[in-house]
Design a protein around this motif. Structure first.
Motif, PDB file in Angstrom:
ATOM      1  N   ARG A  89       9.693   6.339   2.588  1.00  0.00           N
ATOM      2  CA  ARG A  89       8.653   5.649   1.827  1.00  0.00           C
ATOM      3  C   ARG A  89       7.311   5.773   2.534  1.00  0.00           C
ATOM      4  O   ARG A  89       7.152   5.316   3.671  1.00  0.00           O
ATOM      5  CB  ARG A  89       9.018   4.175   1.647  1.00  0.00           C
TER       6      ARG A  89
ATOM      7  N   ILE B  44       1.345   2.556   1.945  1.00  0.00           N
ATOM      8  CA  ILE B  44       0.531   2.301   0.757  1.00  0.00           C
ATOM      9  C   ILE B  44      -0.905   2.056   1.193  1.00  0.00           C
ATOM     10  O   ILE B  44      -1.202   1.078   1.882  1.00  0.00           O
ATOM     11  CB  ILE B  44       1.062   1.101  -0.039  1.00  0.00           C
TER      12      ILE B  44
ATOM     13  N   MET C 165      -3.849   4.039  -3.231  1.00  0.00           N
ATOM     14  CA  MET C 165      -2.512   4.116  -3.803  1.00  0.00           C
ATOM     15  C   MET C 165      -2.136   2.816  -4.508  1.00  0.00           C
ATOM     16  O   MET C 165      -1.534   2.821  -5.593  1.00  0.00           O
ATOM     17  CB  MET C 165      -1.495   4.430  -2.701  1.00  0.00           C
TER      18      MET C 165
ATOM     19  N   THR D 236       0.053  10.280  -9.143  1.00  0.00           N
ATOM     20  CA  THR D 236       0.487   9.384  -8.077  1.00  0.00           C
ATOM     21  C   THR D 236       1.683   9.945  -7.323  1.00  0.00           C
ATOM     22  O   THR D 236       1.774   9.810  -6.092  1.00  0.00           O
ATOM     23  CB  THR D 236       0.826   8.006  -8.658  1.00  0.00           C
TER      24      THR D 236
ATOM     25  N   TYR E 214       2.740  10.008  -3.399  1.00  0.00           N
ATOM     26  CA  TYR E 214       3.753   8.976  -3.149  1.00  0.00           C
ATOM     27  C   TYR E 214       5.054   9.425  -3.817  1.00  0.00           C
ATOM     28  O   TYR E 214       5.408   8.974  -4.910  1.00  0.00           O
ATOM     29  CB  TYR E 214       3.294   7.630  -3.717  1.00  0.00           C
TER      30      TYR E 214
ATOM     31  N   LEU F 201       8.160   3.590  -6.113  1.00  0.00           N
ATOM     32  CA  LEU F 201       7.048   3.565  -7.074  1.00  0.00           C
ATOM     33  C   LEU F 201       7.443   2.813  -8.335  1.00  0.00           C
ATOM     34  O   LEU F 201       6.661   2.005  -8.863  1.00  0.00           O
ATOM     35  CB  LEU F 201       6.622   4.989  -7.421  1.00  0.00           C
TER      36      LEU F 201
END
Length: 393
Positions: free
Chosen positions: A71, A74, A78, A215, A219, A225
């Motif tokens: 992961r 963030i 984002m 996105t 990510y 997400l």
């Protein structure tokens, strides 16, 4: 072994198609169950809240466990992208779609939603996510397929024709609260209002796909997400519901169709759908994902005839045929484009390999020449040694 390898490769190529077709069946069931729940008086604002609360609860544990090592962090940018995704999908699209569904019917709502591939394709071209070269057949196929798909959807809306009964569906018993409301003069106005809401919802949904594709580049953790988008969408939907609904009783939900609609829509149509769409989108792009939406309309039309006592007209059947033709054209164009990209990638790899071989050959030749020159230099030095003079006694 060769047969197994061929079958394995074929199944790998078919996975995106099977995944998207399966999602359309899930969407079709959601439309039917949601229509029944809305006809029973459930607020669509509350339904959106419960839907994404269920989705967050179903996806978050898997995201925490399976993606704890991959992961990404963030950033503020984002987070804002996730916030806008939650606003476009769970809030704007779902609320307006449910409102339009309440004023119209599941089949009509799905027909309007068939403009999604066209909207997504146009937005992808504007954002330079899709190439456009009308001199090539595959791009012409995508454009023509998009136009034919929209034409089929519009034909279903504007032309009715003769009523067609599917396998004696007119003899089936339909509970009163399952049946769609009769279209009076006020119903005609609601129908127009519902159409406008559905078009805006479809535009929001297309924007969601474009931003989701952007996105996912930075990510790539799809489960995380999805969990963040559903969680932020739940909080935003709660705020919208407090503004739009002032009666505390609207939040009441029991072991009935309302609970089933919220749980089904949340787990299947939001949680699993967002995740699967993200995976397919990374491989095929947003246009491929939205190209399957017309299949939902055909499934809903058949299910609606048996469950909701909806009438199927000749214009709807002809429109469905046009939609399938347009869908095939778009998918054919995407297949040819993907095949060309794979060929270009193989050619680039072969060119790189050949260049590397050439470089290695040049280096080896240079080293060989250096060795020969050194040997010659050593030999010349030996020859240049002066002869030993012998004195006469």
């Amino acid at each position: 072994m060769e047969g197994e390898g061929w079958c394995g490769s074929f199944l790998q190529r078919c996975k995106p198609y099977i995944a998207m077709i399966s999602l359309q069946f899930g969407f079709a069931g959601m439309n039917i169950i949601t229509k029944v729940s809305l006809n029973r008086g459930m607020s669509h604002y509350v339904l959106v809240v419960y839907r994404h609360a269920f989705a967050t609860a179903a996806i978050a544990p898997f995201a925490l466990v399976l993606e704890r090592k991959v992961r990404p962090k963030i950033t503020f940018v984002m987070f804002m992208q996730m916030f806008v995704l939650g606003l476009l999908g769970p809030v704007i699209d779902q609320n307006l779609y449910y409102a339009g569904l309440k004023f119209t019917s599941p089949t009509y709502s799905c027909a309007i939603s068939n403009m999604l591939p066209a909207m997504t394709f146009v937005m992808a071209v504007i954002c330079r996510m899709e190439k456009m070269d009308l001199r090539k057949i595959r791009y012409q196929a995508k454009v023509v397929g998009t136009i034919v798909t929209v034409a089929g959807a519009m034909l279903m809306t504007l032309y009715k024709g003769q009523v067609i009964n599917f396998l004696g569906s007119e003899y089936m018993h339909h509970p009163r609260n399952y049946e769609p409301e009769n279209r009076s003069e006020s119903g005609e106005k609601d129908w127009v209002k519902g159409s406008i809401l559905l078009i805006i919802a479809t535009l929001s949904w297309a924007s969601f796909f474009i931003l989701q594709a952007v996105t996912l580049r930075k990510y790539p953790a799809q489960l995380s997400l999805t969990a963040f988008v559903c969680g932020l969408g739940t909080l935003q939907s709660i705020a919208v519901t407090f503004v739009m609904e002032h009666k505390p009783s609207v939040w009441n939900i029991g072991w009935d169709m309302n609970l089933l609609a919220a749980a089904y829509a949340g787990i299947i149509s939001s949680g699993i759908t967002y995740y699967v769409q993200g995976i397919v989108m990374q491989k095929k792009g947003p246009v491929f994902v939205t190209a399957f939406s017309p299949l939902m309309m055909i499934i809903v039309a058949i299910m609606g005839a048996f469950i909701l006592a909806e009438k199927i007209y000749l214009g709807g059947v002809i429109g469905a045929i046009l939609i399938v033709i347009g869908l095939y054209s778009v998918l054919w164009g995407k297949y040819k484009e993907h095949k060309e990209k794979v060929t270009e990638a193989i050619v680039e790899v072969m060119q790189c390999c050949s260049e590397n071989v050439r470089m290695e050959t040049v280096v080896e030749d240079a080293e060989t020449n250096n060795d020969i020159e050194m040997q010659k230099g050593e030999g010349s030095q030996v020859l240049r040694v002066p002869p030993i003079s012998v004195e006469k006694v």
